[in-house]
Design a protein around this motif. Structure first.
Motif, PDB file in Angstrom:
ATOM      1  N   ILE A 157       0.765  -1.344   0.035  1.00  0.00           N
ATOM      2  CA  ILE A 157      -0.138  -0.188  -0.053  1.00  0.00           C
ATOM      3  C   ILE A 157       1.114   1.196   0.013  1.00  0.00           C
ATOM      4  CG2 ILE A 157      -1.758   1.162   1.288  1.00  0.00           C
ATOM      5  CD1 ILE A 157      -2.687  -1.450  -0.048  1.00  0.00           C
ATOM      6  N   LYS A 194      -4.319   3.406  -0.749  1.00  0.00           N
ATOM      7  CA  LYS A 194      -5.030   3.142   0.213  1.00  0.00           C
ATOM      8  C   LYS A 194      -6.412   3.003   0.035  1.00  0.00           C
ATOM      9  CE  LYS A 194      -5.608   1.751   4.613  1.00  0.00           C
ATOM     10  NZ  LYS A 194      -5.266   0.586   5.078  1.00  0.00           N
ATOM     11  N   ALA A 243      -1.673   5.854   1.842  1.00  0.00           N
ATOM     12  CA  ALA A 243      -2.183   5.792   3.410  1.00  0.00           C
ATOM     13  C   ALA A 243      -2.073   6.993   4.152  1.00  0.00           C
ATOM     14  CB  ALA A 243      -1.327   4.475   4.189  1.00  0.00           C
TER      15      ALA A 243
END
Length: 340
Positions: A4, A100, A131
Motif C-alpha cells: 500500500i 489505500k 495511506a
C-alpha cells in the motif's frame, strides 16, 4: 508483492559472495534507489536512501521504508566503495504498490441546488490516495467504477492514466436513475472510497391548468419535489422550455415563453398564454439539459368564464427570525411578508 502506498514495509538486504553465501563481515555503506517498471518513470522516491555500516549485522540489514506512490518498482541497492573499483549491487523483486483508498468529491451543482435531480448530470472528482490520507498517488493506473449507495447510478467509469491524470480525475456526466440519500462509492478491486453524505431528488415539472376569458392567461409552472409535494424552493437555476399545442379554431394561442427558456426561482416560474378567441390548448414544457417528468396544463378560453386555476399550490410561508438575522424560517400555510 503487493503493498500500500505510504504504508511501512521492511526490506532485508544481505551481502552475498559469488557463491551466494552471506558475507558476515560486511560493514559497508549501501545506497538505495528506485527502478520504475510500470509506469517506466515516476516523481517520487524513497524517504531514505542510505544503509550505514551499523545497520548490518552478520552481513544482513533490515530497513523499514515506505513508498508514497502507486505502480510497480524495484529497489536497487549499491555499494561503490567497499571494494576499490568494484560496484557491489543487487535488485529486489518487483514491488507493486496500490492506493489505500479513493477520495470521492462531488463537484458543485448549478446555483443553490444541494442535490441533483434524477437524470440530471453532475461531475465527481476521484483521487487515488496514499495511506497518509494526504498524498495523491500520481502513478496510479486503473479503472474506477462509480456507484451509488442509497440510490442507483447509471454506468460511470474512468480509466486513470499514470503521470497524465496524476491520480486525480473528473468523472463527468454522472446521472442517477433513482432518488435516495446515501453516498457515492468509487471502486477498483480492493481499493474503495466513499463520498460524504449525498442525495438525489425525484421531481416532476408541474404546469397548472387555467380557465378564463379570451386574452392573456397566466400559467404557473413549478418543480414538485416527489418526497415533500412542495416546490423545490432552493432551485434558482433550472431552465424550462415551453410548448403549446392548440388545435382549436381561431387564432392559435401564443406565448413569449416559447421563444426563450425560463429560469425558475424558488422552483417556480410563470408565463402568459394568449388567444383572442374561445378554444383550448395544451401547454407543456421540458427541462433543459436532462429529462424530468412533466404534468402539462390545459388552458381554456371561454367568453363565459372568469379566470380560475385548477391546480392548488401549497405555498411556503416565510417569517422573520426574532433576532436581527436576515434568515427566515419556513412553514407551510400562507405567505407573509417579513416585517421591517
Amino acid at each position: 508483492t503487493s503493498l500500500i502506498a505510504s504504508e511501512p514495509f521492511t526490506l532485508t538486504v544481505s551481502a552475498k559472495d559469488s557463491a551466494g553465501a552471506t558475507v558476515t563481515r560486511y560493514s559497508g555503506t549501501a545506497t538505495m534507489s528506485l527502478l520504475y517498471s510500470q509506469p517506466p518513470s515516476g516523481l517520487r522516491g524513497l524517504p531514505s536512501t542510505l544503509i550505514g555500516p551499523t545497520s548490518f549485522a552478520g552481513g544482513i540489514a533490515t530497513v523499514t521504508l515506505h513508498y508514497p506512490d502507486a505502480g510497480q518498482v524495484q529497489i536497487l541497492v549499491r555499494d561503490t566503495g567497499y571494494v576499490s573499483g568494484v560496484t557491489v549491487q543487487g535488485t529486489s523483486a518487483t514491488l507493486t504498490f496500490k492506493p489505500k483508498a479513493f477520495a470521492v468529491i462531488p463537484m458543485p451543482l448549478p446555483a443553490f441546488l444541494t442535490k441533483p435531480y434524477v437524470n440530471q448530470p453532475f461531475d465527481v472528482m476521484v483521487r487515488a490516495m496514499a495511506a497518509d490520507g494526504v498524498t495523491i498517488t500520481d502513478n496510479y493506473a486503473g479503472i474506477v467504477t462509480l456507484t451509488g449507495e442509497g440510490f442507483t447510478l447509471g454506468t460511470a467509469t474512468r480509466a486513470f492514466v499514470p503521470l497524465v491524470d496524476r491520480g486525480s480525475a473528473l468523472i463527468t456526466g454522472v446521472k442517477a436513475a433513482s432518488a435516495g440519500n446515501g453516498k457515492l462509492k468509487a471502486t477498483d478491486g480492493s481499493v474503495i472510497g466513499q463520498s460524504a453524505a449525498f442525495g438525489v431528488r425525484d421531481a416532476t415539472l408541474m404546469l397548472n391548468s387555467v380557465t378564463g376569458p379570451p386574452g392573456a392567461l397566466t400559467v404557473t409552472a413549478y418543480i414538485k419535489d416527489t418526497a415533500t409535494g412542495l416546490p423545490v424552493g432552493e432551485d434558482r437555476s433550472t431552465r424550462v422550455s415551453v410548448t403549446i399545442n392548440d388545435q382549436s379554431a381561431g387564432t392559435p394561442a401564443t406565448s413569449p415563453a416559447t421563444g426563450s427558456p425560463l429560469t425558475v426561482f424558488g422552483g417556480t416560474t410563470s408565463f402568459q398564454v394568449t388567444k383572442p378567441d374561445e378554444g383550448t390548448a395544451t401547454v407543456s414544457a421540458t427541462v433543459q439539459g436532462f429529462s424530468m417528468p412533466v404534468h402539462p396544463a390545459t388552458v381554456i378560453w371561454s367568453k363565459s368564464a372568469t379566470t380560475s386555476s385548477t391546480t392548488t399550490f401549497q405555498v411556503i410561508q416565510f417569517e422573520q427570525a426574532p433576532s436581527t438575522s436576515s434568515f427566515y424560517y419556513p412553514s407551510t400555510t400562507s405567505f407573509l411578508a417579513p416585517s421591517t
